[in-house]
Scaffold this motif. Structure first.
Motif, PDB file in Angstrom:
ATOM      1  N   LEU A 166       0.825  -1.204   0.000  1.00 24.21           N
ATOM      2  CA  LEU A 166       0.000   0.000   0.000  1.00 24.21           C
ATOM      3  C   LEU A 166       0.862   1.259   0.000  1.00 24.21           C
ATOM      4  CD1 LEU A 166      -2.854  -0.939   2.506  1.00 24.21           C
ATOM      5  CD2 LEU A 166      -2.831  -1.143   0.024  1.00 24.21           C
ATOM      6  N   LEU A 167       1.948   1.251   0.752  1.00 25.97           N
ATOM      7  CA  LEU A 167       2.836   2.411   0.780  1.00 25.97           C
ATOM      8  C   LEU A 167       3.478   2.652  -0.584  1.00 25.97           C
ATOM      9  CD1 LEU A 167       4.579   1.775   4.224  1.00 25.97           C
ATOM     10  CD2 LEU A 167       3.075   3.704   3.679  1.00 25.97           C
ATOM     11  N   ARG A 168       3.783   1.587  -1.284  1.00 28.87           N
ATOM     12  CA  ARG A 168       4.470   1.706  -2.576  1.00 28.87           C
ATOM     13  C   ARG A 168       3.524   1.985  -3.738  1.00 28.87           C
ATOM     14  NH1 ARG A 168       8.875  -3.319  -2.535  1.00 28.87           N
ATOM     15  NH2 ARG A 168      10.330  -2.402  -1.033  1.00 28.87           N
ATOM     16  N   GLN A 169       2.286   1.496  -3.641  1.00 26.32           N
ATOM     17  CA  GLN A 169       1.422   1.491  -4.815  1.00 26.32           C
ATOM     18  C   GLN A 169       0.205   2.397  -4.717  1.00 26.32           C
ATOM     19  OE1 GLN A 169       0.420  -2.494  -6.054  1.00 26.32           O
ATOM     20  NE2 GLN A 169       2.418  -3.293  -5.532  1.00 26.32           N
ATOM     21  N   THR A 170      -0.052   3.003  -3.563  1.00 34.41           N
ATOM     22  CA  THR A 170      -1.224   3.870  -3.418  1.00 34.41           C
ATOM     23  C   THR A 170      -0.819   5.196  -2.798  1.00 34.41           C
ATOM     24  OG1 THR A 170      -1.916   3.341  -1.150  1.00 34.41           O
ATOM     25  CG2 THR A 170      -2.522   1.753  -2.868  1.00 34.41           C
ATOM     26  N   PRO A 171      -1.683   6.204  -2.931  1.00 31.26           N
ATOM     27  CA  PRO A 171      -1.412   7.496  -2.276  1.00 31.26           C
ATOM     28  C   PRO A 171      -1.974   7.575  -0.865  1.00 31.26           C
ATOM     29  CG  PRO A 171      -3.295   7.709  -3.734  1.00 31.26           C
ATOM     30  CD  PRO A 171      -2.826   6.287  -3.869  1.00 31.26           C
ATOM     31  N   MET A 172      -2.417   6.443  -0.297  1.00 35.71           N
ATOM     32  CA  MET A 172      -2.966   6.450   1.060  1.00 35.71           C
ATOM     33  C   MET A 172      -1.955   7.010   2.056  1.00 35.71           C
ATOM     34  SD  MET A 172      -4.746   2.669   1.081  1.00 35.71           S
ATOM     35  CE  MET A 172      -5.230   2.767   2.811  1.00 35.71           C
ATOM     36  N   SER A 173      -2.443   7.753   3.056  1.00 34.43           N
ATOM     37  CA  SER A 173      -1.539   8.272   4.079  1.00 34.43           C
ATOM     38  C   SER A 173      -0.975   7.121   4.903  1.00 34.43           C
ATOM     39  CB  SER A 173      -2.285   9.250   4.992  1.00 34.43           C
ATOM     40  OG  SER A 173      -3.217   8.547   5.809  1.00 34.43           O
ATOM     41  N   VAL A 174       0.149   7.383   5.563  1.00 33.63           N
ATOM     42  CA  VAL A 174       0.769   6.360   6.401  1.00 33.63           C
ATOM     43  C   VAL A 174      -0.190   5.917   7.501  1.00 33.63           C
ATOM     44  CG1 VAL A 174       2.628   5.923   8.052  1.00 33.63           C
ATOM     45  CG2 VAL A 174       3.124   7.099   5.895  1.00 33.63           C
ATOM     46  N   THR A 175      -0.908   6.855   8.079  1.00 32.13           N
ATOM     47  CA  THR A 175      -1.873   6.513   9.125  1.00 32.13           C
ATOM     48  C   THR A 175      -2.962   5.596   8.595  1.00 32.13           C
ATOM     49  OG1 THR A 175      -1.483   8.600  10.282  1.00 32.13           O
ATOM     50  CG2 THR A 175      -3.531   7.443  10.771  1.00 32.13           C
ATOM     51  N   ASP A 176      -3.493   5.930   7.412  1.00 32.17           N
ATOM     52  CA  ASP A 176      -4.556   5.101   6.829  1.00 32.17           C
ATOM     53  C   ASP A 176      -4.041   3.713   6.466  1.00 32.17           C
ATOM     54  OD1 ASP A 176      -6.422   7.071   7.132  1.00 32.17           O
ATOM     55  OD2 ASP A 176      -6.313   7.797   5.063  1.00 32.17           O
ATOM     56  N   VAL A 177      -2.803   3.633   6.010  1.00 24.85           N
ATOM     57  CA  VAL A 177      -2.220   2.323   5.701  1.00 24.85           C
ATOM     58  C   VAL A 177      -2.154   1.472   6.961  1.00 24.85           C
ATOM     59  CG1 VAL A 177      -0.100   1.135   5.013  1.00 24.85           C
ATOM     60  CG2 VAL A 177      -0.937   3.070   3.671  1.00 24.85           C
ATOM     61  N   GLY A 178      -1.704   2.074   8.054  1.00 23.03           N
ATOM     62  CA  GLY A 178      -1.635   1.333   9.310  1.00 23.03           C
ATOM     63  C   GLY A 178      -2.989   0.811   9.742  1.00 23.03           C
ATOM     64  N   LEU A 179      -4.020   1.653   9.647  1.00 25.92           N
ATOM     65  CA  LEU A 179      -5.369   1.225  10.022  1.00 25.92           C
ATOM     66  C   LEU A 179      -5.877   0.130   9.095  1.00 25.92           C
ATOM     67  CD1 LEU A 179      -6.984   4.702  10.790  1.00 25.92           C
ATOM     68  CD2 LEU A 179      -6.347   2.938  12.448  1.00 25.92           C
ATOM     69  N   ALA A 180      -5.582   0.247   7.811  1.00 27.69           N
ATOM     70  CA  ALA A 180      -6.031  -0.754   6.845  1.00 27.69           C
ATOM     71  C   ALA A 180      -5.364  -2.103   7.069  1.00 27.69           C
ATOM     72  CB  ALA A 180      -5.757  -0.276   5.419  1.00 27.69           C
ATOM     73  N   CYS A 181      -4.252  -2.099   7.785  1.00 29.92           N
ATOM     74  CA  CYS A 181      -3.515  -3.336   8.035  1.00 29.92           C
ATOM     75  C   CYS A 181      -3.656  -3.814   9.481  1.00 29.92           C
ATOM     76  CB  CYS A 181      -2.043  -3.158   7.669  1.00 29.92           C
ATOM     77  SG  CYS A 181      -1.799  -2.822   5.912  1.00 29.92           S
ATOM     78  N   GLY A 182      -4.639  -3.285  10.173  1.00 33.00           N
ATOM     79  CA  GLY A 182      -4.973  -3.816  11.486  1.00 33.00           C
ATOM     80  C   GLY A 182      -4.187  -3.265  12.649  1.00 33.00           C
TER      81      GLY A 182
END
Length: 319
Positions: free
Chosen positions: A278-294
């Protein structure tokens, strides 16, 4: 799209993006050529196109000629967007506008390899089922919630035909050839390419982790799949064990014996790999990536990520 509608798709454009996958394009294009060869007719008409008419370089550095300008090449019944590496950088507004114009004219649209991303970015897959290469599957599911991305090799959903990479486009084209010419012609094309058993759209693409550990123990693969489908809300070891028909102690011993780790550590590793994608392939924020990964806190996510990969999520994004 029903078989009679598939049978009408005979004029096909292959819209190549920079760094497209040559193997995906050639497998689809060669199926058209071979169908014409075995039927002794120029039934399928096809062209390689770009928006400006300049040949795009594939990810292997080669270009196909002749390449013609999309606006001057039609009319087409079907246009495949041919993607590859760094597809996000290749999808800009002129491409999305061109794809929307094709859709308004009733042209069927498809995506090969990561070309599916271009259709999703243009809003042309909302409400559709779709396929994309497994390497991009995790990230694109997070980004386009209105699209039902599957793990299948290819998906034909009404006027959208999306496909993974490699040799799968050949198998998608065999489906089109069978709809237009019948099974005997599709079988002849398969024989020419020495394809013994063409896979159907319902077949799953071989996702890397389960296929690698399936031979060790079937319960390991089932457990891994359960963990991968619950990234945002991680399952407990007891939940996973019950799902694969084992006790928690049995599951623990199985993971230790075959993978040298515990189920909890394995699950954490899968979540962190998911986060890296997600960090490499999307513009999602770091916070949102963390939430999306539990991960319930940014601090926990950052600490676990650094321990696993040797750098923080923000350093990963910057790189």
């Amino acid at each position: 799209m029903a078989a009679p509608a598939l049978a009408r798709l005979a004029r096909i454009g292959f819209l190549t993006l920079p760094n497209y996958s040559a193997i995906a394009l050639v497998n689809a294009l060669e199926a058209c050529r071979m169908a014409n060869y075995v039927t002794l007719a120029e039934d399928y008409r096809y062209a390689v196109v770009t928006l400006d008419g300049a040949a795009a370089a594939a990810s292997n550095g080669l270009s196909l000629t002749p390449t013609v300008r999309l606006a001057e090449a039609g009319p087409f019944d079907l246009v495949f967007v041919c993607g590859g590496v760094s597809v996000r950088h290749a999808v800009e507004r002129p491409l999305s506008d061109a794809l929307r114009r094709l859709a308004r004219r009733g042209v069927a649209l498809g995506g090969l390899c990561t070309g599916t991303f271009a259709l999703a970015e243009a809003g042309l897959l909302d409400g559709y089922r779709a396929a994309i290469h497994w390497e991009n599957l995790t990230a694109i599911r997070e980004e386009f919630a209105g699209v039902a991305f599957t793990e299948e090799l290819f998906v034909v959903d009404r006027d959208r035909l999306t496909c993974t990479g490699g040799v799968a486009p050949l198998e998608l084209m065999l489906t089109l050839i069978e709809a237009r010419h019948g099974k005997p012609v599709a079988a002849k094309v398969s024989d020419q390419f020495m394809v013994e058993r063409p896979r159907g759209g319902g077949d799953r693409q071989p996702l890397p982790l389960p296929s690698r550990i399936e031979h060790l123990h079937p319960a390991l693969a089932r457990a891994a799949r359960m963990m991968d489908t619950a990234i945002e809300r991680p399952l407990t070891v007891a939940d996973v064990a019950a799902g694969v028909g084992l006790s928690p102690r049995q599951l623990e011993r199985l993971f230790r014996r075959h993978l040298g780790t515990s189920p909890a550590e394995f699950s954490l590793g899968r979540r962190l790999v998911h986060a890296r994608e997600l960090l490499r392939q999307t513009p999602m924020s770091v916070t949102d990536v963390g939430l999306a990964c539990g991960f319930q806190s940014a601090a926990h996510f950052s600490t676990a990520y650094r321990r696993h990969f040797g750098r923080s999520p923000r350093e990963e994004r910057a790189a």
